[in-house]
Design an enzyme around this catalytic site. Structure first.
Site, PDB file in Angstrom:
ATOM      1  N   ARG A  52      14.024  59.186  32.686  1.00  0.00           N
ATOM      2  CA  ARG A  52      14.079  60.079  33.857  1.00  0.00           C
ATOM      3  C   ARG A  52      13.060  59.730  34.926  1.00  0.00           C
ATOM      4  NH1 ARG A  52      16.189  62.291  29.699  1.00  0.00           N
ATOM      5  NH2 ARG A  52      14.480  61.243  28.692  1.00  0.00           N
ATOM      6  N   THR A  53      11.809  59.581  34.535  1.00  0.00           N
ATOM      7  CA  THR A  53      10.757  59.479  35.547  1.00  0.00           C
ATOM      8  C   THR A  53      10.931  58.207  36.365  1.00  0.00           C
ATOM      9  OG1 THR A  53       9.342  60.627  33.975  1.00  0.00           O
ATOM     10  CG2 THR A  53       8.269  59.684  35.913  1.00  0.00           C
ATOM     11  N   LYS A  82      -1.757  38.890  29.333  1.00  0.00           N
ATOM     12  CA  LYS A  82      -2.702  37.749  29.398  1.00  0.00           C
ATOM     13  C   LYS A  82      -4.144  38.239  29.507  1.00  0.00           C
ATOM     14  CE  LYS A  82       0.689  35.555  32.361  1.00  0.00           C
ATOM     15  NZ  LYS A  82       0.870  35.183  33.762  1.00  0.00           N
ATOM     16  N   ARG A 103       3.010  54.647  34.795  1.00  0.00           N
ATOM     17  CA  ARG A 103       2.888  55.334  33.496  1.00  0.00           C
ATOM     18  C   ARG A 103       2.109  54.417  32.566  1.00  0.00           C
ATOM     19  NH1 ARG A 103       7.760  58.205  30.324  1.00  0.00           N
ATOM     20  NH2 ARG A 103       7.263  59.729  31.942  1.00  0.00           N
ATOM     21  N   HIS A 131       1.037  64.664  33.278  1.00  0.00           N
ATOM     22  CA  HIS A 131       2.297  64.156  33.839  1.00  0.00           C
ATOM     23  C   HIS A 131       2.601  65.084  35.017  1.00  0.00           C
ATOM     24  CE1 HIS A 131       6.170  62.486  34.290  1.00  0.00           C
ATOM     25  NE2 HIS A 131       6.657  62.613  33.072  1.00  0.00           N
TER      26      HIS A 131
HETATM   27  N1   CP Z   1      10.385  63.828  31.068  1.00  0.00           N
HETATM   28  C1   CP Z   1      10.097  62.515  31.068  1.00  0.00           C
HETATM   29  O1   CP Z   1       8.986  62.100  31.405  1.00  0.00           O
HETATM   30  O2   CP Z   1      11.127  61.720  30.681  1.00  0.00           O
HETATM   31  P1   CP Z   1      11.081  60.136  30.579  1.00  0.00           P
HETATM   32  O3   CP Z   1      10.094  59.796  29.470  1.00  0.00           O
HETATM   33  O4   CP Z   1      12.479  59.713  30.276  1.00  0.00           O
HETATM   34  O5   CP Z   1      10.587  59.605  31.893  1.00  0.00           O
END
Ligand code: CP
Length: 322
Positions: A52-53, A82, A103, A131
């Site tokens: 999703r993100t 590396k 991320r 998040h």
């Molecule tokens: N909710 C969420 O962060 O989903 P993903 O891990 O698929 O990005």
């Protein structure tokens, strides 16, 4: 008002900015032909898996007329393998892109990148930390579904110690009045002390429970989360697995006006037949994931300074919700 440069943690978001972003998100939902980010480039740098993100950010940028560069599985396919430092990677990518969505598996990684980046860094999840864009879409969903944020009772359920979505959402709810939070988790996966202290300082009522069914009838929102096998010990996972489930046996303990949210992906903690997921209005997690697209469009525009920073349109925002 000073503009936020990076989005690293949800404490940075105040109600004025939140409602501005909600109203911009509605604008993009209703006007799919707007292209304010024409000529801009967004880089996605994901050291952990995501559906999703990453894809909603990439879709958001493309829909706004911008372009995307990406390294899929940055842990293996970027020069991190590396031995390149995160700071060096961020400095280099900042020369190629106008913003970086990142991320990482380490808490604080986005802050580290922001300390050297000349372009906005968006924290798309850092270890067991935060998040914030998930919390942003969660709050936007609560507002769309209930028509309010204040005077709301929410249960957060599951692995609250390592769930970064519930950390960010708790910090965000600390900005609003008349919120009550019930943290439902096994004893060993409870909400972090520092977050409970923050909520106490901000006069948010909260309590901790272990029995999900006991509290379902009293909440407006039940926010389910996955037990995060990859972040806890094998013993903790075995003890918690299957402990908290929404299924046909307890669904009707929820009020008809309540909503079930989940950041997704879900595994066994949601055990509802497909036809119930499709027809029961209380199941809101697919609408929630879709909202992520529009709120991320709004966030990108804000950070790239292509939005019209006016709060006027937020005044009748609820009345205009479709
Ligand atoms: N909710 C969420 O962060 O989903 P993903 O891990 O698929 O990005």
């Amino acid at each position: 008002m000073m503009r936020m440069r990076h989005l690293l943690e949800s404490q940075q978001l105040d109600p004025d900015l939140l409602f501005h972003l909600f109203s911009q998100a509605e604008l993009f939902r209703r006007n799919p032909n707007l292209r304010p980010l024409n000529g801009k480039i967004m880089a996605t740098l994901f050291y952990e898996p995501s559906t999703r993100t990453r894809l909603s950010f990439e879709s958001a940028m493309l829909r706004l007329g911008g372009e995307v560069i990406s390294t899929e599985n940055a842990k293996e396919f970027s020069s991190a393998i590396k031995g390149e430092s995160l700071e060096d990677t961020a400095r280099i990518i900042a020369a190629y892109a106008d913003c970086i969505v990142m991320r990482h598996y380490e808490d604080g990684a986005a802050k580290k990148a922001a300390s050297v980046s000349r372009v906005p860094i968006i924290n798309a999840g850092d270890g067991k930390g935060q998040h914030p864009t998930q919390a942003l879409l969660d709050l936007y969903t609560i507002y769309r579904e209930l028509g309010r944020i204040e005077k709301m009772k929410i249960a957060m359920v599951g692995d609250l110690s390592s769930g970064r979505t519930v950390h960010s959402l708790s910090y965000l709810l600390g900005k609003f009045k008349d919120i009550e939070i019930i943290f439902v988790s096994p004893k060993n996966l409870r909400m972090k002390e520092e977050i409970k202290e923050y909520l106490s300082r901000h006069k948010v009522n909260f309590r901790e429970e272990e029995d999900l069914n006991k509290i379902l009838s009293e909440v407006d929102i039940v926010y389910m989360t996955r037990i995060q096998k990859e972040r806890i010990s094998a013993q903790d996972y075995e003890d918690a697995k299957g402990k908290y489930v929404i299924n046909l046996n307890n669904l009707n303990l929820l009020k008809s006006s309540s909503r079930i949210l989940h950041p997704l992906p879900h595994v066994e903690e949601i055990d509802l037949p497909l036809e119930v997921e499709q027809s029961d209005k209380r199941v809101a997690y697919f609408r929630q994931a879709e909202n992520g697209l529009y709120i991320r469009m709004a966030l990108l525009c804000y950070l790239l300074e292509c939005d019209n920073f006016s709060h006027a349109s937020t005044l009748n925002f609820v009345a205009n919700l479709s």
